[in-house]
Each structure stands twice: as C-alpha cells, then as structure tokens.
Design a protein around this motif. Sequence first.
Motif, mmCIF file in Angstrom:
data_model
loop_
_atom_site.group_PDB
_atom_site.id
_atom_site.type_symbol
_atom_site.label_atom_id
_atom_site.label_comp_id
_atom_site.label_asym_id
_atom_site.label_seq_id
_atom_site.Cartn_x
_atom_site.Cartn_y
_atom_site.Cartn_z
ATOM 1 N N SER A 117 0.838 -1.133 -0.234
ATOM 2 C CA SER A 117 0.180 0.150 -0.005
ATOM 3 C C SER A 117 0.583 1.180 -0.006
ATOM 4 N N TYR A 118 0.324 2.401 -0.447
ATOM 5 C CA TYR A 118 1.009 3.601 -0.177
ATOM 6 C C TYR A 118 1.765 3.938 1.177
ATOM 7 N N VAL A 119 0.968 3.719 2.257
ATOM 8 C CA VAL A 119 1.550 4.034 3.406
ATOM 9 C C VAL A 119 2.476 3.072 3.685
ATOM 10 N N ASP A 120 2.471 1.608 3.350
ATOM 11 C CA ASP A 120 3.532 0.822 3.536
ATOM 12 C C ASP A 120 4.765 1.053 2.918
ATOM 13 N N ILE A 121 4.570 1.438 1.663
ATOM 14 C CA ILE A 121 5.873 1.982 0.862
ATOM 15 C C ILE A 121 6.477 3.352 1.365
ATOM 16 N N ALA A 122 5.554 4.185 1.725
ATOM 17 C CA ALA A 122 5.986 5.525 2.350
ATOM 18 C C ALA A 122 6.952 5.101 3.743
ATOM 19 N N MET A 123 6.539 4.037 4.324
ATOM 20 C CA MET A 123 7.049 3.728 5.618
ATOM 21 C C MET A 123 8.623 3.376 5.377
ATOM 22 N N GLN A 124 8.805 2.595 4.207
ATOM 23 C CA GLN A 124 9.929 2.064 3.829
ATOM 24 C C GLN A 124 10.971 3.118 3.219
ATOM 25 N N ILE A 125 10.175 4.110 2.516
ATOM 26 C CA ILE A 125 11.167 5.010 1.815
ATOM 27 C C ILE A 125 11.522 6.192 2.916
ATOM 28 N N ILE A 126 10.390 6.806 3.420
ATOM 29 C CA ILE A 126 10.536 7.873 4.378
ATOM 30 C C ILE A 126 11.130 7.893 5.363
ATOM 31 N N TYR A 127 10.759 6.502 5.994
ATOM 32 C CA TYR A 127 11.415 6.574 7.734
ATOM 33 C C TYR A 127 12.873 6.506 7.748
ATOM 34 N N PRO A 128 13.591 6.128 6.820
ATOM 35 C CA PRO A 128 15.235 6.459 7.208
ATOM 36 C C PRO A 128 15.676 7.931 7.220
ATOM 37 N N PHE A 129 14.645 8.696 6.509
ATOM 38 C CA PHE A 129 15.086 10.207 6.833
ATOM 39 C C PHE A 129 14.717 10.716 7.789
ATOM 40 N N ILE A 130 13.977 10.032 8.804
ATOM 41 C CA ILE A 130 13.406 10.426 9.932
ATOM 42 C C ILE A 130 14.068 10.035 11.166
ATOM 43 N N GLY A 131 14.642 8.781 10.882
ATOM 44 C CA GLY A 131 15.541 8.026 11.848
ATOM 45 C C GLY A 131 14.637 7.878 13.313
ATOM 46 N N ASP A 132 15.609 8.360 14.144
ATOM 47 C CA ASP A 132 14.898 8.134 15.699
ATOM 48 C C ASP A 132 14.359 9.310 16.330
ATOM 49 N N THR A 133 14.282 10.345 15.386
ATOM 50 C CA THR A 133 13.753 11.497 15.967
ATOM 51 C C THR A 133 12.245 11.526 15.869
ATOM 52 N N ILE A 134 11.533 10.602 15.498
ATOM 53 C CA ILE A 134 10.215 10.199 15.581
ATOM 54 C C ILE A 134 9.926 8.801 15.831
ATOM 55 N N ASP A 135 9.362 8.474 16.928
ATOM 56 C CA ASP A 135 9.084 7.068 17.117
ATOM 57 C C ASP A 135 8.495 6.334 15.802
ATOM 58 N N LYS A 136 9.057 5.060 15.733
ATOM 59 C CA LYS A 136 8.558 4.420 14.358
ATOM 60 C C LYS A 136 7.091 4.240 14.377
ATOM 61 N N GLY A 137 6.497 3.631 15.445
ATOM 62 C CA GLY A 137 4.878 3.556 15.564
ATOM 63 C C GLY A 137 4.292 4.522 15.462
ATOM 64 N N ASP A 138 4.583 5.933 16.050
ATOM 65 C CA ASP A 138 3.986 7.044 16.064
ATOM 66 C C ASP A 138 4.200 7.409 14.530
ATOM 67 N N PHE A 139 5.149 7.273 13.864
ATOM 68 C CA PHE A 139 5.371 7.943 12.369
ATOM 69 C C PHE A 139 4.307 6.776 11.347
ATOM 70 N N GLN A 140 4.092 5.617 11.951
ATOM 71 C CA GLN A 140 3.223 4.865 11.096
ATOM 72 C C GLN A 140 1.816 5.281 11.332
ATOM 73 N N ASN A 141 1.467 5.478 12.511
ATOM 74 C CA ASN A 141 0.093 6.180 12.723
ATOM 75 C C ASN A 141 -0.199 7.517 12.100
#
Length: 469
Positions: free
Chosen positions: A52-76
């Motif tokens: 899904s768009y959200v799952d792809i976004a998670m894989q692509i974007i999260y590395p740019f955010i790293g530990d500055t935002i909690d992974k679960g929070d970001f997914q939400n």
Amino acid sequence: MSIKYISTRGPGNPQSFTDVLLSGMAPDGGLYIPDSWPEIDHNKLEHLQGLSYVDIAMQIIYPFIGDTIDKGDFQNILIETYQGDEFNHSNLTPLVQVGPNAWILELFHGPTLSFKDYAMQLLGRLFDHVLEKQNKRITIVGATSGDTGSAAIEACKGCKNIDIFILHPQGRTSEVQRRQMTTVDAPNVHNIALEGTFDDCQHIVKNMFADVQLRQELNLSAVNSINWARIMAQTVYYFVAALALGAPNRPVSFTVPTGNFGNVYAGWAAKRMGLPIHKLGIATNRNDILTRFFKSGDMRLEKVVPSLSPSMDIQISSNFERYLCELMDHDYDSLTKLMESFKKNKKFTMNDEMMRKARQEFTAQSCTDLETMDMMKNCYQETGVLIDPHTAVAMHGAMKIIAEDPSVPMIIPACAHPSKFPQAVHQAVGIKPPAIPRLVSIMKKAEFFTGLPNDLKQVKNFVTKNVSH
Ligand SMILES: *Cc1c(COP(=O)(O)O)cnc(C)c1O
C-alpha cells in the motif's frame, strides 16, 4: 545512525530531521539536504511491489526521519494522513493511460486538488506531533500565487500549536484559488490580501524571515518547497507509480511540470535512492529559465510573464540549488559564490563538463500557451481525458522523450485537477470541467481575509497582534 541534514552552503553544524522540519531554511541562506541517502536496491524494490501507499511510504521515508520520531508514531501519522477522509480516491495516486506507453499520474485527489496536498497533509501532522512533544509553538508565514497557500491552510487549520498567515496578491489569484484559502474559518488561520503582486508578497515574507528578532520571537517557520520534509514526502509517489508499471524490472520515465523545481527534484531524489528512472523530463511554460539553462549552460533571470499555468510562473527555481550542490560534488564554497553572483548579477554560467553531466540526468522542454491549449484539446479528443494546463505543459514536454524512447513507459504527474482552472479548460477544449463537490461548496461560503497595503511594517504588526502566543 540516522541521517543528518547539512546546508547547501556549507556542511558545518548538521541538524536533525525535526530541526529542519521546524525551521525550513538554513540560517546561512542555503537549503537543507541529507548528508547521506538511503539505498533502495533492486531486491528491496521487488519487496515493495504490491504494497500500500502507506507501507511503501514507511519504507522510503522513515530512514530520513530515523530516531527523531518513534517508528510506531510515524506509522500512525502516515495512516491518519493517507487513509483518512482527506484524500477521496481509494488509490491515492491513480494512473490513467493516455497513450500506447504513456500514463497520467493523478495527484489531485487531496482537499485542495493539487499535488501539494500529498506532502502538505503529512507536514501538518508532523508539525503537530513534534511541537506537542517539544512543547513549542510556531508561526507559519508564507506567500502564495495560488496552490501552496490553500494546501498549507488545509493542512494546518486544525493544528493546536500553529498560527498560519498566508499572503496572496489581492485580485491576482483565480476565484477558486482565493476561496480555497479564504473560506477556511479557523481561529489560527489568517489570510492577508496584499495590495501588490506575488513578488511583493514574497518580498515581505523574506524580509520577515531576515528579521532575526521577529523570527525568534514568533518562531517563524516556512512551508514552501524549500522545506525538506515536503521533498521527502513527494518521493513516495514516484516509487508507487514506477512499481505499479513494473519497476524495478522495467525502467520508467517521468516528465514533470516545473516551477520551483520541488517536484522534479523529488523525482531525482527517488532515482538517487535507487529507483530505475530512465529519463527525467523538466517541463516549463514560457517562463523557461530552466529550459534555457539546459540548452545553453547559462542561468539567466528574466521577467515573469503570466501564463495559462500560473503555478509555474516562476523564474527563480529555489530547489535547483539542491541539485547544483550534488552536480558540483558538494563544492560548497563555489556554490555559495555562484548563488551570490546570481543574486547580484541575475545570471551565472556553468562549465561544459557540468552541463554534460546535468544533461545526462535531465532533459528540458518549454511550452507556449498556444501549445498548452492544443495539448489539452488533443488529449481530450484522443482519450476523453480532461487535463489542466500544468499537466498539458508536461504532456507537451513528454512527447519528445516518448518519440526518442517509445519502449519506456512515460509517466506524467497531473499536478492539479482540471476543475481548478475552468476558464483555461473551457477556452481550450470547449467544454466546462465537471463540478467537484469540494469546489461547489466553497463558492457559497463566507470569506475571511484582511486587506493590507504593500508595507512590511503593517504586515509585521498584523502578524504580531494576531498570533495566539
Ligand atoms: C506548485 C505547482 C507546480 C510546480 O511545482 P514545483 O514543485 O514548484 O516545481 C506545477 N503544477 C501545479 C499545478 C502546481 O500547483
């Protein structure tokens, strides 16, 4: 280790994602770029197919955010942004075939019917989350010629920790564009109708940011496309569209309608991360500074002339500095000199070696208003698909690349819904675009804005008086 952000004018003092999210622009006048890029290799891309768009976004974007935002929070946050009621198409970014090997990528299913919603809706929620955590407030001040203002207002209208002030040139935006901003009735939203041009609006905003005391006092923040988080969010739909057409096993090309070089730079960033993009086309209207640059190697500022595609009536493509930094192999000193000379002399020249490199990565085409109208008409006659003038400019640019590489699928981002530009569509095609419920309702609502003269002091006073902190 998470990615840090450095200025295009010098790598000292790297910042975290949340810092660059909140500040927008680097204090030395440069733009923030990541100090390294996540690698999305062939294998990883294959694993993204069908997600899904959200799952792809998670894989692509999260590395740019790293530990500055909690992974679960970001997914939400991603789920709230892209799976709530804001976007009204179950496939957020549908592809519509308009030729044997050409597709339109519809990026107009958000609340204000332009592609800017896709990044701005995420930005608003990221702001809210980070400000809440840090117990801070910010004041967003921005200038708009049309689409940015409404997308920013829609994204920030419910945010508890943000006051937003948007300046638009009085009487110079379309009625639809103005009403998309002024009919939002929220205590933290302030529309200023300035007696002046878009350049006057931008000039005032720039001067407010240059006032260090005011900047600190109000915690000023920028939401134009110099904000890195917008670029980051826009890379996602390049992956989603390419995967849908067979990437990574089949490369695709894109031709992107370009003003501030934000959207097409996001496409370049996707390629930089590993997405196999064959050709990346820049499409400009008669304000063709970028097209002239790719032809001649000279970046030369000319006067902005109004066109049928007003969101691209821009001469200084701010985000181009991000690409130049990469092109010049991070030679920060030379880039700083180049940008300063551009500011002073309104021109610079790039050497042949750099231009060879640049031309391998981008091709550029410009398009007159007449060609724009022809394209809108032809597209409708041949496919029954109505396109807006900005999309027509891109489609015109895409034709040349398609002729050279007919076997590579071409994707053309449709950055605005045709109903946002009813006069141009009617003039070109002879029919009125369909009435969109979202636009019908704003034509009846009350408008809220304050008219102000083209005067920095009065605008400053108005902002200072109306912030809620
Ligand atoms: C903003 C906008 C553009 C230009 O995008 P950039 O990221 O500034 O290059 C093109 N088309 C439409 C409809 C827009 O709203």
